[in-house]
Design a protein around this motif. Structure first.
Motif, PDB file in Angstrom:
ATOM      1  N   GLU A 180       7.439 -38.335   2.262  1.00  0.00           N
ATOM      2  CA  GLU A 180       6.874 -39.227   1.238  1.00  0.00           C
ATOM      3  C   GLU A 180       5.587 -39.886   1.733  1.00  0.00           C
ATOM      4  O   GLU A 180       4.642 -40.072   0.963  1.00  0.00           O
ATOM      5  N   LEU A 181       5.544 -40.236   3.001  1.00  0.00           N
ATOM      6  CA  LEU A 181       4.317 -40.814   3.556  1.00  0.00           C
ATOM      7  C   LEU A 181       3.162 -39.821   3.494  1.00  0.00           C
ATOM      8  O   LEU A 181       2.037 -40.181   3.107  1.00  0.00           O
ATOM      9  N   ILE A 182       3.408 -38.572   3.850  1.00  0.00           N
ATOM     10  CA  ILE A 182       2.363 -37.550   3.789  1.00  0.00           C
ATOM     11  C   ILE A 182       1.944 -37.294   2.345  1.00  0.00           C
ATOM     12  O   ILE A 182       0.751 -37.204   2.031  1.00  0.00           O
ATOM     13  N   ARG A 183       2.918 -37.202   1.440  1.00  0.00           N
ATOM     14  CA  ARG A 183       2.591 -37.048   0.018  1.00  0.00           C
ATOM     15  C   ARG A 183       1.728 -38.213  -0.458  1.00  0.00           C
ATOM     16  O   ARG A 183       0.793 -38.028  -1.233  1.00  0.00           O
ATOM     17  N   GLY A 184       2.045 -39.412   0.012  1.00  0.00           N
ATOM     18  CA  GLY A 184       1.272 -40.584  -0.379  1.00  0.00           C
ATOM     19  C   GLY A 184      -0.156 -40.543   0.133  1.00  0.00           C
ATOM     20  O   GLY A 184      -1.087 -40.897  -0.581  1.00  0.00           O
ATOM     21  N   ILE A 185      -0.311 -40.086   1.362  1.00  0.00           N
ATOM     22  CA  ILE A 185      -1.660 -39.981   1.927  1.00  0.00           C
ATOM     23  C   ILE A 185      -2.478 -38.958   1.144  1.00  0.00           C
ATOM     24  O   ILE A 185      -3.610 -39.225   0.737  1.00  0.00           O
ATOM     25  N   LEU A 186      -1.897 -37.778   0.928  1.00  0.00           N
ATOM     26  CA  LEU A 186      -2.607 -36.742   0.182  1.00  0.00           C
ATOM     27  C   LEU A 186      -2.831 -37.149  -1.272  1.00  0.00           C
ATOM     28  O   LEU A 186      -3.919 -36.971  -1.825  1.00  0.00           O
ATOM     29  N   GLY A 187      -1.808 -37.718  -1.879  1.00  0.00           N
ATOM     30  CA  GLY A 187      -1.942 -38.173  -3.262  1.00  0.00           C
ATOM     31  C   GLY A 187      -2.960 -39.283  -3.397  1.00  0.00           C
ATOM     32  O   GLY A 187      -3.711 -39.338  -4.375  1.00  0.00           O
ATOM     33  N   GLY A 188      -3.016 -40.158  -2.413  1.00  0.00           N
ATOM     34  CA  GLY A 188      -4.007 -41.234  -2.425  1.00  0.00           C
ATOM     35  C   GLY A 188      -5.417 -40.690  -2.386  1.00  0.00           C
ATOM     36  O   GLY A 188      -6.308 -41.198  -3.074  1.00  0.00           O
ATOM     37  N   ASN A 189      -5.633 -39.649  -1.606  1.00  0.00           N
ATOM     38  CA  ASN A 189      -6.960 -39.031  -1.559  1.00  0.00           C
ATOM     39  C   ASN A 189      -7.319 -38.409  -2.895  1.00  0.00           C
ATOM     40  O   ASN A 189      -8.441 -38.562  -3.380  1.00  0.00           O
ATOM     41  N   ILE A 190      -6.371 -37.706  -3.494  1.00  0.00           N
ATOM     42  CA  ILE A 190      -6.624 -37.102  -4.803  1.00  0.00           C
ATOM     43  C   ILE A 190      -6.922 -38.192  -5.822  1.00  0.00           C
ATOM     44  O   ILE A 190      -7.859 -38.111  -6.605  1.00  0.00           O
ATOM     45  N   PHE A 191      -6.109 -39.240  -5.797  1.00  0.00           N
ATOM     46  CA  PHE A 191      -6.264 -40.364  -6.723  1.00  0.00           C
ATOM     47  C   PHE A 191      -7.619 -41.032  -6.522  1.00  0.00           C
ATOM     48  O   PHE A 191      -8.352 -41.285  -7.468  1.00  0.00           O
ATOM     49  N   ASP A 192      -7.977 -41.264  -5.270  1.00  0.00           N
ATOM     50  CA  ASP A 192      -9.222 -41.958  -4.937  1.00  0.00           C
ATOM     51  C   ASP A 192     -10.446 -41.112  -5.258  1.00  0.00           C
ATOM     52  O   ASP A 192     -11.459 -41.629  -5.696  1.00  0.00           O
ATOM     53  N   TRP A 193     -10.372 -39.825  -5.025  1.00  0.00           N
ATOM     54  CA  TRP A 193     -11.528 -38.959  -5.241  1.00  0.00           C
ATOM     55  C   TRP A 193     -11.707 -38.583  -6.697  1.00  0.00           C
ATOM     56  O   TRP A 193     -12.710 -38.021  -7.078  1.00  0.00           O
ATOM     57  N   GLY A 194     -10.705 -38.838  -7.528  1.00  0.00           N
ATOM     58  CA  GLY A 194     -10.856 -38.621  -8.961  1.00  0.00           C
ATOM     59  C   GLY A 194     -10.712 -37.183  -9.406  1.00  0.00           C
ATOM     60  O   GLY A 194     -11.588 -36.668 -10.077  1.00  0.00           O
ATOM     61  N   SER A 195      -9.620 -36.513  -9.029  1.00  0.00           N
ATOM     62  CA  SER A 195      -9.403 -35.159  -9.546  1.00  0.00           C
ATOM     63  C   SER A 195      -9.412 -35.224 -11.065  1.00  0.00           C
ATOM     64  O   SER A 195      -9.129 -36.263 -11.660  1.00  0.00           O
ATOM     65  N   SER A 196      -9.740 -34.130 -11.708  1.00  0.00           N
ATOM     66  CA  SER A 196      -9.880 -34.147 -13.165  1.00  0.00           C
ATOM     67  C   SER A 196      -8.596 -34.590 -13.860  1.00  0.00           C
ATOM     68  O   SER A 196      -8.646 -35.307 -14.858  1.00  0.00           O
ATOM     69  N   LYS A 206      -5.564 -45.073 -19.447  1.00  0.00           N
ATOM     70  CA  LYS A 206      -5.066 -46.369 -18.954  1.00  0.00           C
ATOM     71  C   LYS A 206      -3.610 -46.281 -18.502  1.00  0.00           C
ATOM     72  O   LYS A 206      -2.897 -47.264 -18.491  1.00  0.00           O
ATOM     73  N   GLN A 207      -3.157 -45.078 -18.150  1.00  0.00           N
ATOM     74  CA  GLN A 207      -1.804 -44.896 -17.649  1.00  0.00           C
ATOM     75  C   GLN A 207      -1.870 -44.560 -16.165  1.00  0.00           C
ATOM     76  O   GLN A 207      -1.395 -43.528 -15.726  1.00  0.00           O
ATOM     77  N   ILE A 208      -2.506 -45.438 -15.405  1.00  0.00           N
ATOM     78  CA  ILE A 208      -2.679 -45.204 -13.978  1.00  0.00           C
ATOM     79  C   ILE A 208      -1.308 -45.208 -13.317  1.00  0.00           C
ATOM     80  O   ILE A 208      -0.550 -46.157 -13.430  1.00  0.00           O
ATOM     81  N   ASN A 209      -1.001 -44.104 -12.641  1.00  0.00           N
ATOM     82  CA  ASN A 209       0.303 -43.963 -12.038  1.00  0.00           C
ATOM     83  C   ASN A 209       0.157 -43.155 -10.753  1.00  0.00           C
ATOM     84  O   ASN A 209      -0.112 -41.957 -10.794  1.00  0.00           O
ATOM     85  N   PHE A 210       0.320 -43.813  -9.622  1.00  0.00           N
ATOM     86  CA  PHE A 210       0.144 -43.169  -8.326  1.00  0.00           C
ATOM     87  C   PHE A 210       1.121 -42.010  -8.154  1.00  0.00           C
ATOM     88  O   PHE A 210       0.758 -40.965  -7.631  1.00  0.00           O
ATOM     89  N   LYS A 211       2.346 -42.161  -8.629  1.00  0.00           N
ATOM     90  CA  LYS A 211       3.335 -41.089  -8.486  1.00  0.00           C
ATOM     91  C   LYS A 211       2.852 -39.834  -9.210  1.00  0.00           C
ATOM     92  O   LYS A 211       2.977 -38.728  -8.683  1.00  0.00           O
ATOM     93  N   GLU A 212       2.278 -39.979 -10.393  1.00  0.00           N
ATOM     94  CA  GLU A 212       1.740 -38.822 -11.101  1.00  0.00           C
ATOM     95  C   GLU A 212       0.604 -38.190 -10.304  1.00  0.00           C
ATOM     96  O   GLU A 212       0.474 -36.972 -10.269  1.00  0.00           O
ATOM     97  N   ALA A 213      -0.217 -38.995  -9.678  1.00  0.00           N
ATOM     98  CA  ALA A 213      -1.317 -38.451  -8.868  1.00  0.00           C
ATOM     99  C   ALA A 213      -0.757 -37.645  -7.710  1.00  0.00           C
ATOM    100  O   ALA A 213      -1.301 -36.597  -7.355  1.00  0.00           O
TER     101      ALA A 213
END
Length: 103
Positions: A68-84, A93-100
């Motif tokens: 889960e920590l690794i998923r969070g790190i990778l997901g955070g990068n995707i979330f932060d970089w703005g994947s389409s 306006k449905q910001i959801n880190f788990k979805e990212a």
């Protein structure tokens, strides 16, 4: 010297390179960040969810916690970089880190 990274034009162009350059120019030349209000709102909303996220991670067995920590790190990068896909979530306006993380 202006402090601008003289090597920047010579490095391969990546999204990270462009983001770093943008941030450097904003800071270096004292430009107003047009996204500052959105960033502040996003940080406030995210920080409000942090205690529950940490509690969830802490509740997992050790091996699942590592995953889960690794998923969070990778997901955070995707979330932060703005994947389409994440941009679409943000726009609705449905910001959801788990979805990212699941993208």
């Amino acid at each position: 010297s202006s402090g601008i990274n003289a090597e920047w034009p010579l490095r391969p162009g990546t999204v990270r390179t462009l983001l770093d350059c943008r941030e450097q120019f904003l800071a270096e030349f004292d430009f107003y960040d047009p996204y500052i209000k959105f960033k502040q709102e996003e940080n406030t909303a995210t920080l409000a969810k942090l205690p529950a996220r940490l509690e969830y991670i802490h509740s997992l067995p050790w091996e699942e916690r590592q995953t889960e920590l690794i998923r969070g790190i990778l997901g955070g990068n995707i979330f932060d970089w703005g994947s389409s896909a994440v941009v679409k979530i943000n726009e609705s306006k449905q910001i959801n880190f788990k979805e990212a993380c699941d993208i």
